[in-house]
Scaffold this motif. Structure first.
Motif: not given
Length: 288
Positions: A54-56, A61-64, A183-185, A217-220
């Motif tokens: 789900e994270s991947k 999707e955000q990248k696209k 991923e965020y960076n 932040m949620k994932e961390k």
């Protein structure tokens, strides 16, 4: 409270304006923007487990979505973006009375002076450019704050009416986080250092980036600061603002020199206003 974050020193010649010119097209950002400006940062149901797949899918999707906004532009944005790029190249040769101006040009110093310089140069090129200062009050979810940026209003098309183009000279740094995930960076790395684009396009980008910050932040298992929330970031560029023309920079801008001022320690009153019968007497002046 103006957020100024330092970024790695880079030459303005290498400043990033990474936009592919696909020409005119109808509002691509509308695919990603809802009519509700008050995006809910805290309405999602919290999950106790972390789903790798789900994270991947989320980050892909955000990248696209982000690329869909960055890689499309129209002629008005392209024209103003190119003018801003040229102005920034010339600005590094300017001087002002503020010692931090050169540092801002290098990528991390007096952004106020640099904004004024860029604003004045765009005005001289015929653009309706102004410095905008937004302010917002605290609420139950975000603290109060203020932010300054540049804005160009284009009225060249009677059909489209006014087009508001936002210029943020330190755009990428506004979304950088010190403890962000890889991923965020990677997502933030796609952003230009200098953003020049319509307010509608910026609205869609803010929504994508703030959603990514919350996911990071949620994932961390970390708390998302209120200054990272969608409402706070949106207030910076899309809320009410005071629009004013840039004041001239202090002495030194564009090669101008200061006018010399006479000091009472060196001004000779007898020579300027000779009075019969008066003689000059040497006076010793000590400097403490």
């Amino acid at each position: 409270m103006v957020e100024i974050r330092g970024v790695a020193a880079t030459s303005l010649d290498d400043m990033v304006f990474e936009y592919l010119e696909y020409g005119e097209e109808s509002s691509p950002e509308s695919r990603f923007i809802s009519g509700d400006d008050c995006y809910d940062d805290d309405g999602e149901e919290e999950r106790s487990s972390f789903d790798v797949e789900e994270s991947k899918a989320f980050w892909d999707e955000q990248k696209k979505l982000l690329q869909g906004l960055l890689y499309r532009t129209n002629s008005i944005e392209s024209k103003i973006r190119q003018a801003t790029k040229e102005v920034l190249k010339d600005a590094k040769n300017s001087q002002c009375g503020c010692a931090r101006f050169a540092a801002a040009v290098a990528g991390g110093g007096c952004w106020s002076c640099l904004r004024r310089e860029v604003c004045n140069r765009l005005i001289n090129l015929g653009y309706d450019c102004a410095i905008c200062k937004s302010k917002w009050r605290s609420s139950s979810s975000i603290p109060s704050g203020e932010h300054s940026y540049l804005e160009v209003v284009d009225r060249s098309s009677a059909k489209r009416g006014e087009t508001r183009v936002v210029i943020e000279l330190n755009f990428r740094a506004e979304f950088e986080m010190s403890r962000a995930s890889e991923e965020y960076n990677l997502l933030i790395g796609q952003l230009p250092e200098v953003f020049v684009g319509k307010a509608e396009r910026l609205r869609g980008m803010i929504k994508i980036l703030c959603s990514a910050a919350k996911k990071c932040m949620k994932e961390k298992n970390m708390h998302l600061g209120p200054w990272r929330k969608h409402k706070y970031m949106q207030a910076k560029w899309l809320g009410r603002c005071d629009r004013s023309a840039a004041a001239p920079l202090p002495v030194g801008n564009s090669g101008r020199t200061a006018k010399s001022k006479a000091s009472m320690l060196t001004f000779d009153l007898l020579e300027a206003m000779p009075i019969p019968g008066l003689r000059r007497t040497a006076v010793e002046v000590s400097v403490i």
